[in-house]
Scaffold this active site. Structure first.
Site, PDB file in Angstrom:
ATOM      1  N   LYS A 194     -83.501 -39.564  46.685  1.00  0.00           N
ATOM      2  CA  LYS A 194     -84.562 -40.258  45.943  1.00  0.00           C
ATOM      3  C   LYS A 194     -84.089 -40.607  44.526  1.00  0.00           C
ATOM      4  O   LYS A 194     -83.030 -40.176  44.103  1.00  0.00           O
ATOM      5  CB  LYS A 194     -85.829 -39.398  45.926  1.00  0.00           C
ATOM      6  CG  LYS A 194     -86.309 -39.022  47.345  1.00  0.00           C
ATOM      7  CD  LYS A 194     -86.763 -40.211  48.169  1.00  0.00           C
ATOM      8  CE  LYS A 194     -86.703 -40.016  49.673  1.00  0.00           C
ATOM      9  NZ  LYS A 194     -87.540 -38.974  50.240  1.00  0.00           N
TER      10      LYS A 194
HETATM   11  C1  LIG Z   1     -88.291 -38.445  51.395  1.00  0.00           C
HETATM   12  C2  LIG Z   1     -89.550 -38.866  51.985  1.00  0.00           C
HETATM   13  C3  LIG Z   1     -90.542 -37.952  52.360  1.00  0.00           C
HETATM   14  C4  LIG Z   1     -90.347 -36.458  52.393  1.00  0.00           C
HETATM   15  O1  LIG Z   1     -89.851 -35.897  51.260  1.00  0.00           O
HETATM   16  P1  LIG Z   1     -89.089 -34.501  51.358  1.00  0.00           P
HETATM   17  O2  LIG Z   1     -88.909 -34.137  49.912  1.00  0.00           O
HETATM   18  O3  LIG Z   1     -87.790 -34.750  52.055  1.00  0.00           O
HETATM   19  O4  LIG Z   1     -89.945 -33.541  52.068  1.00  0.00           O
HETATM   20  C5  LIG Z   1     -91.746 -38.437  52.823  1.00  0.00           C
HETATM   21  N1  LIG Z   1     -91.979 -39.748  52.945  1.00  0.00           N
HETATM   22  C6  LIG Z   1     -91.055 -40.665  52.614  1.00  0.00           C
HETATM   23  C7  LIG Z   1     -91.381 -42.104  52.742  1.00  0.00           C
HETATM   24  C8  LIG Z   1     -89.809 -40.256  52.144  1.00  0.00           C
HETATM   25  O5  LIG Z   1     -88.892 -41.178  51.840  1.00  0.00           O
END
Ligand SMILES: *Cc1c(COP(=O)(O)O)cnc(C)c1O
Length: 391
Positions: A194
């Site tokens: 992210k």
């Molecule tokens: C990364 C992501 C998640 C989940 O996040 P985590 O921190 O990996 O639990 C949920 N929804 C979307 C669209 C994502 O890209």
């Protein structure tokens, strides 16, 4: 003996992954300080990180957790969503988005995407509302925000809660306002892919102190402490707290958010420039919307022209990989996973999401990339596709 008449061997280009976090030396030193401090799990750095995130979203309460996924599950629990309820969402997301709906005992109701934005098609949402609908989970795929005016208009008309899955949208804006600074529940993820990371982690923006207190309870076994030795448990919480080590990483990352976002935006501009070259344009790739007002450019994704290509996405990825360029798939359509098929969904239910799910391809985009990396990605992709176009 090396032959002196031969040119020196070309140094192979370093492998270009589709993403890579940027962790600076000050952050690494800060993490070492936390590790030496004697307090490494949730503590003062978590509080500080929450305070800075709350500042970022204009003073709304924020709590941090050990994943983005759990923040959505907890938001649904706070909203009272459970068995017998329906939650509207998109079939084109990380499977976490709909798994959390199952986790609280509710039923996901998928609405197809708009192929231009690749986000949930708001024109189709109201037709999916039933008396059992309690919430909507929109996803800002690749960081491109779902239209917040229309979204909250629909939610207001039908008295639905909104859990914004803004996992990919930290740093994005809607008409100048930061995502997270308005709306209902807003969920962010700090997974390493992210735009900012805590290694693993997430944050939930809440509406008031009552919700924040509930979030703290769901985060740690339902425990509420008081005085020197008071402890009460009123609900069955889980174990979702973030460590101070992770929070220290997040604090170092948050300082650089604007710089990271600017860099991603510049690289996205360059992608559009290279994709506009006639020899590349004629390949017929689907490009993302050229939205430089809202998106944080979490990803740059193209959609391969399935009808015109003699090879499938897997082969494209394999050849890109062999040429030193990493790519990713975000995401296969959720309703076609075995778990969801068992619940009754099938091929053809959401044609736009299915087409994207088969053909979408994430190209490298991260702050440490250079302009020549972008040129190399587009050249490599064009080279791979060129010989494989059906005439
Ligand atoms: C990364 C992501 C998640 C989940 O996040 P985590 O921190 O990996 O639990 C949920 N929804 C979307 C669209 C994502 O890209």
């Amino acid at each position: 003996m090396p032959d002196p008449t031969q040119a020196a061997p070309q140094r192979a280009m370093p492998y270009l992954p589709f993403t890579r976090p940027t962790i600076d030396v000050a952050t690494i030193a800060g993490v070492a300080d936390v590790l030496r401090s004697g307090w490494i799990t949730s503590g003062p750095y978590v509080k500080d990180f929450e305070a800075r995130l709350s500042e970022y979203v204009g003073g709304r309460p924020v709590r941090v957790f050990n994943s983005g996924t759990c923040t959505m599950e907890i938001a649904l629990r706070i909203a009272g969503v459970g068995p017998g309820h329906e939650v509207i969402t998109t079939p084109l997301s990380w499977v976490a988005t709909s798994n959390v709906i199952l986790e609280v005992g509710a039923r996901p109701v998928f609405v197809d995407i708009d192929p231009k934005t690749r986000n949930i098609d708001l024109d189709r949402v109201e037709a999916a509302v039933t008396p059992a609908t309690r919430a909507i989970i929109p996803v800002d795929l690749a960081g491109l925000p779902v239209d917040r005016d229309r979204l909250h208009g629909i939610a207001g008309r039908h008295r639905l809660r909104v859990v914004e899955d803004a996992a990919q949208a930290f740093g994005s804006r809607w008409k100048g306002r930061r995502i997270g600074s308005f709306g209902d529940f807003v969920s962010f993820s700090f997974h390493p892919n992210k735009n900012i990371t805590t290694i693993e982690g997430g944050a939930l923006v809440l509406n008031d102190q009552k919700e924040a207190r509930l979030a703290e309870q769901y985060r740690l076994q339902g425990v509420v402490r008081s005085g020197y030795d008071g402890m009460e448990v009123e609900l069955a919480g889980g174990k979702f707290n973030l460590t101070d080590v992770a929070a220290r990483v997040g604090l170092g990352q948050l300082q650089r958010l604007e710089e990271f976002t600017d860099k991603r935006r510049d690289l996205a501009h360059l992608y559009f420039k290279h994709f506009a070259a006639p020899r590349v344009r004629e390949l017929g790739l689907g490009l993302p919307p050229e939205d430089f007002g809202h998106s944080n450019w979490h990803m740059f994704q193209v959609v391969l022209p399935e009808e015109r290509l003699a090879i499938r996405r897997a082969q494209v990825m394999e050849r890109m990989h062999a040429a030193g360029v990493g790519t990713g798939v975000h995401y296969p359509a959720i309703h076609l996973f075995a778990l969801y098929r068992k619940m009754g969904w099938k091929d053809g239910d959401f044609p736009n999401a299915e087409y994207a799910g088969r053909n979408i391809l994430t190209l490298p985009l991260f702050p440490a990339m250079t302009g020549s990396d972008v040129a190399r990605v587009v050249d490599t992709l064009a080279e791979v596709l060129k010989g494989e176009m059906k005439s």
